[in-house]
Design a protein around this motif. Structure first.
Motif, PDB file in Angstrom:
ATOM      1  N   SER A  18     -12.065   8.127   6.309  1.00 60.22           N
ATOM      2  CA  SER A  18     -11.328   8.341   6.061  1.00 60.22           C
ATOM      3  C   SER A  18     -10.197   6.978   6.108  1.00 60.22           C
ATOM      4  CB  SER A  18     -10.327   9.615   6.554  1.00 60.22           C
ATOM      5  OG  SER A  18     -11.477  10.242   7.220  1.00 60.22           O
ATOM      6  N   SER A  22     -10.065   4.643   0.630  1.00 64.43           N
ATOM      7  CA  SER A  22      -8.794   3.371  -0.814  1.00 64.43           C
ATOM      8  C   SER A  22      -9.613   3.235  -1.574  1.00 64.43           C
ATOM      9  CB  SER A  22      -7.690   2.596  -0.232  1.00 64.43           C
ATOM     10  OG  SER A  22      -8.010   1.690   0.821  1.00 64.43           O
ATOM     11  N   CYS A  25     -11.259   3.975  -8.069  1.00 58.38           N
ATOM     12  CA  CYS A  25     -10.971   4.356  -8.594  1.00 58.38           C
ATOM     13  C   CYS A  25     -11.090   4.858 -10.226  1.00 58.38           C
ATOM     14  CB  CYS A  25      -9.033   5.186  -8.558  1.00 58.38           C
ATOM     15  SG  CYS A  25      -8.218   6.428  -9.259  1.00 58.38           S
ATOM     16  N   THR A 110       2.519   4.773  -8.104  1.00 57.81           N
ATOM     17  CA  THR A 110       2.065   3.882  -6.961  1.00 57.81           C
ATOM     18  C   THR A 110       3.634   3.440  -6.759  1.00 57.81           C
ATOM     19  OG1 THR A 110       0.156   3.974  -8.403  1.00 57.81           O
ATOM     20  CG2 THR A 110       0.380   2.893  -5.700  1.00 57.81           C
ATOM     21  N   VAL A 204       4.770  14.344  -0.869  1.00 57.08           N
ATOM     22  CA  VAL A 204       3.525  13.068  -1.187  1.00 57.08           C
ATOM     23  C   VAL A 204       4.269  12.312   0.137  1.00 57.08           C
ATOM     24  CG1 VAL A 204       3.264  11.267  -2.559  1.00 57.08           C
ATOM     25  CG2 VAL A 204       3.512  13.612  -3.671  1.00 57.08           C
ATOM     26  N   GLY A 208       1.318  12.748   2.499  1.00 59.50           N
ATOM     27  CA  GLY A 208       0.595  11.840   2.504  1.00 59.50           C
ATOM     28  C   GLY A 208      -0.221  13.231   1.441  1.00 59.50           C
ATOM     29  N   ASN A 210      -1.538  13.480  -1.876  1.00 60.02           N
ATOM     30  CA  ASN A 210      -1.912  12.605  -2.422  1.00 60.02           C
ATOM     31  C   ASN A 210      -1.198  13.078  -4.222  1.00 60.02           C
ATOM     32  OD1 ASN A 210      -3.359  11.170  -5.549  1.00 60.02           O
ATOM     33  ND2 ASN A 210      -5.313  11.002  -4.822  1.00 60.02           N
ATOM     34  N   SER A 589      -5.753  11.131   6.403  1.00 56.62           N
ATOM     35  CA  SER A 589      -5.782  12.395   5.733  1.00 56.62           C
ATOM     36  C   SER A 589      -5.582  11.805   5.050  1.00 56.62           C
ATOM     37  CB  SER A 589      -6.499  13.567   5.777  1.00 56.62           C
ATOM     38  OG  SER A 589      -7.637  13.529   6.919  1.00 56.62           O
ATOM     39  N   TRP A 591      -2.577  10.138   2.415  1.00 54.45           N
ATOM     40  CA  TRP A 591      -2.399   9.328   1.118  1.00 54.45           C
ATOM     41  C   TRP A 591      -1.180   8.125   0.829  1.00 54.45           C
ATOM     42  CZ3 TRP A 591       0.750   8.366  -2.482  1.00 54.45           C
ATOM     43  CH2 TRP A 591       0.104   7.722  -3.680  1.00 54.45           C
ATOM     44  N   TYR A 592      -1.839   7.172   0.925  1.00 53.02           N
ATOM     45  CA  TYR A 592      -0.720   6.548   0.943  1.00 53.02           C
ATOM     46  C   TYR A 592      -0.583   5.679  -0.393  1.00 53.02           C
ATOM     47  CZ  TYR A 592       2.888   2.853   2.734  1.00 53.02           C
ATOM     48  OH  TYR A 592       3.931   2.038   3.483  1.00 53.02           O
ATOM     49  N   THR A 596      -5.670   0.900  -5.984  1.00 54.11           N
ATOM     50  CA  THR A 596      -6.724   0.489  -5.938  1.00 54.11           C
ATOM     51  C   THR A 596      -7.733   0.054  -6.723  1.00 54.11           C
ATOM     52  OG1 THR A 596      -6.990   3.270  -6.508  1.00 54.11           O
ATOM     53  CG2 THR A 596      -6.686   2.275  -4.179  1.00 54.11           C
TER      54      THR A 596
END
Ligand SMILES: NC(=O)c1ccc[n+]([C@@H]2O[C@H](COP(=O)([O-])OP(=O)(O)OC[C@H]3O[C@@H](n4cnc5c(N)ncnc54)[C@H](O)[C@@H]3O)[C@@H](O)[C@H]2O)c1
Ligand SMILES: O=C(O)C[C@H](O)C(=O)O
Ligand SMILES: [Mg+2]
Length: 602
Positions: A18, A22, A25, A110, A204, A208, A210, A589, A591-592, A596
């Protein structure tokens, strides 16, 4: 023993995995389609190699700008907008700030979420309460691009196929409203979509989640607001709200459609009028993974504040049962708070349980609720007082009469009526039986708050503890003293409830999970902070708070043997995680927002 070691080893493996999520994608589009897709767009930030791979060469100016430069440029524009609008009416400024953020969202998610996360204290009041209320009120004029999905009464029979129109393959969190009770602003119909959007932005930022896996939804079943019905820019169905079985059949169909496509999604019900808030909660909470934020999220936040108010008096938590609490507003939020407070008392195992209801006084628009009330709402009935039990306090007694006679430790407003804690009421709180009376003006947005922070400290005295649903500035009390303002808003809990439920893979959200969330928030504040009048943490630490709350929810689900796991983390791994490991699992877990590498696949 051997099994335990194997589970721990697997967990360590997962953790490593985990921390390195990143990776690249996969995108199924190229060229301008990518530039026009805020999920993937990096504007001038696309590296040259990626421009080649994705057919972007020539579609952007040649220089590559770094993420940090883009960030600084945005913040500079935001600060100059602030300077240029100084002195203008507050609504104009608020909407201008909302527009600039919204434009960024529509272009580059983003970057949008990074500026939101890094500046959450400044930006939450714009994308969330109070400005989101103004946005909902002006939605027709502000509408440019749709966000989320709209299901209307006219879509009956079509929802199962419509749900596949949403472009994301996976959805984790859905926030759903029917627009019938938007903050304290009443029925705004389709314009209420701003609330699910704002709540999911908080998901979000705080949890976090996604952003490619969130879905704001408006269930448009009509509107009973004459002004908006007559507004030529109104974008929803122009018909009175569906009622009864017709209404429920629309919600049923939507819920079935959601869970047919995304069986593991969590649905948060938001800003439904009271009758439907309670009815849908009862109807679905054991069938689907859902909760009602106004009833359950609010209750947990208020409970944490109420426990904090006990500590602020230098008393042990167990003394909660002796607190006299006046709740103004007997709606979904007010009743939700009372039910949870009552539940907390019984969990404390107090011998005085049978008398638990005796500490609450409930007031609605007709005054004090007693057993003499005609057509007494069954939800309010357990909290109805005996008329005349305190001399002069009969059915319909006014707020002022109640405060004067009861001398409550806490005055808590969830009425949606701005200014109802007027000078007389606040002055009467000076005679409270508490050495540190608590005043919670929890209604939103700001103009609907029961009183302002400044009014509370001015009239009720410098010794109070104060919390409000929408943010206020701290109050200067003179002589270098400051009246602390806390924001008692369900934003401190709903992101953690949603994230914790997602990560433990429970099929339902139980009272135990909700109590664990509230308890976690309550214990977040140190004794030293409490003594300064701090009942809730600063919103700047919302990610940290949410991590703790989500971990508490996961552990409660494990204890109740409801945790089935999520992704590669199964129920066995969850069961064997220590408290610390659970927190790490949650944090890992999240998302930041970083760019990517994008890889094209047909
Ligand atoms: N801070 C938070 O986290 C939070 C969470 C949920 C709701 N709220 C706010 O709470 C308010 C109420 O929400 P709800 O869902 O319970 O609404 P609701 O419509 O279900 O209930 C409102 C209640 O207020 C009562 N009321 C109306 N006028 C009154 C008056 N003059 N005196 C006393 N009582 C009066 C009504 O009779 C009703 O019982 C809204 O403004 C909402 O924004 C805040
Ligand atoms: O939206 C908020 O700010 C809190 C709450 O859910 C409300 O309805 O007022
Ligand atoms: Mg709400």
């Amino acid at each position: 023993m051997w099994r335990l070691a194997r589970a721990a080893a697997k967990f360590r493996q997962i953790r490593r995995f985990s921390a390195a999520v990143s990776g690249p994608c996969i995108v199924h589009k190229r060229g301008t389609d990518i530039l026009h897709d805020p999920w993937f767009n990096k504007d001038t930030g696309f590296p040259l190699t990626e421009r080649d791979r994705l057919g972007l060469r020539g579609l952007l100016p040649p220089r590559v700008i770094s993420f940090e430069q883009q960030y600084d440029r945005f913040m500079e524009s935001f600060r100059s907008l602030e300077n240029n609008t100084r002195g203008e009416p507050s609504n104009v400024v608020a909407l201008a700030k909302w527009r600039i953020l919204n434009r960024l969202h529509d272009r580059n998610e983003t970057l949008y979420y990074r500026v939101l996360i890094d500046n959450i204290k400044d930006f939450a009041p714009i994308i969330y309460t109070p400005t989101v209320g103004l946005v909902c009120q002006n939605y027709g004029g502000l509408f440019r691009r749709p966000r989320g999905m709209y299901f209307s009464a006219k879509d009956k029979g079509e929802m199962m196929s419509m749900i596949y129109n949403w472009p994301a393959e996976k959805v984790d969190m859905i926030v759903l409203t029917d627009g019938s009770r938007i903050l304290g602003l009443g029925d705004l119909g389709v314009q209420g979509i701003g609330i699910p959007i704002g709540k999911l932005d908080m998901y979000v930022a705080a949890a976090g989640i996604n952003p490619q896996r969130i879905l704001p939804v408006m269930l448009d079943v009509g509107i009973n607001n004459e002004k908006l019905l007559g507004d030529s820019l109104y974008l929803g169905l122009r018909q009175p709200r569906l009622e009864g079985d017709e209404y429920l059949s629309v919600v049923d169909e939507f819920m079935e459609a959601v869970y047919a496509r995304w069986p593991k999604a969590i649905v948060q019900f938001e800003d439904f009028q009271m009758k439907w808030a309670f009815e849908t909660l009862q109807r679905y909470r054991r069938k689907f993974c859902m909760f009602n934020d106004d009833v359950q999220g609010t209750a947990g936040v208020a409970l944490a504040g109420l426990l904090g108010a006990v500590r602020a008096q230098g008393r042990p938590i167990e003394d909660f049962v002796k607190q006299k609490i006046v709740v103004v507003g007997a709606g979904s939020a007010g009743i939700g708070v009372l039910n949870m407070a009552k539940q907390a008392i019984s969990m404390m195992g107090s011998h005085e349980n049978s008398a638990a209801n005796n500490q609450f006084w409930l007031i609605d628009k007709f005054g004090l609720i007693t057993s003499d009330r005609k057509d007494l709402d069954p939800a309010a009935a357990p909290f109805a007082r005996n008329p005349g039990e305190i001399e002069g306090l009969n059915e319909g007694a006014t707020l002022l009469q109640v405060v004067k006679k009861v001398k409550p430790h806490v005055l808590l407003g969830l009425s949606g009526v701005g200014g109802i804690f007027n000078e007389e009421v606040l002055k009467a709180m000076k005679d409270s039986d508490s050495p540190r009376p608590a005043i919670f003006a929890m209604s939103n947005p700001t103009m609907n708050a029961e009183c302002t922070a400044e009014e509370a400290f001015r009239h009720a005295g410098p010794n109070i503890v104060f919390a409000s649903g929408s943010p206020f500035e701290h109050v200067d009390l003179g002589d270098g003293k400051v009246g602390r303002v806390n924001q008692a808003n369900n934003m401190y809990l709903f992101p953690g409830i949603g994230l914790g439920t997602l990560l433990c893979g429970a099929h339902f959200i139980t009272d135990g999970m909700l109590q664990a969330a509230a308890k976690c928030l309550a214990s977040y504040i140190t004794e030293e902070e409490i003594q300064k009048g701090i009942l809730f943490p600063s919103i700047s630490s919302i990610r940290h708070i949410t991590t703790q709350v989500a971990a508490a929810v996961v552990r409660a689900a494990v204890e109740e043997e409801l945790a089935e796991g999520h992704g590669e983390v199964g129920s066995k791994e969850l069961t064997h995680m220590s408290e610390e490991e659970t927190v790490e699992y949650v944090a890992g877990s999240m998302w930041y927002p970083v760019y990517t590498p994008l890889v094209h696949e047909k």
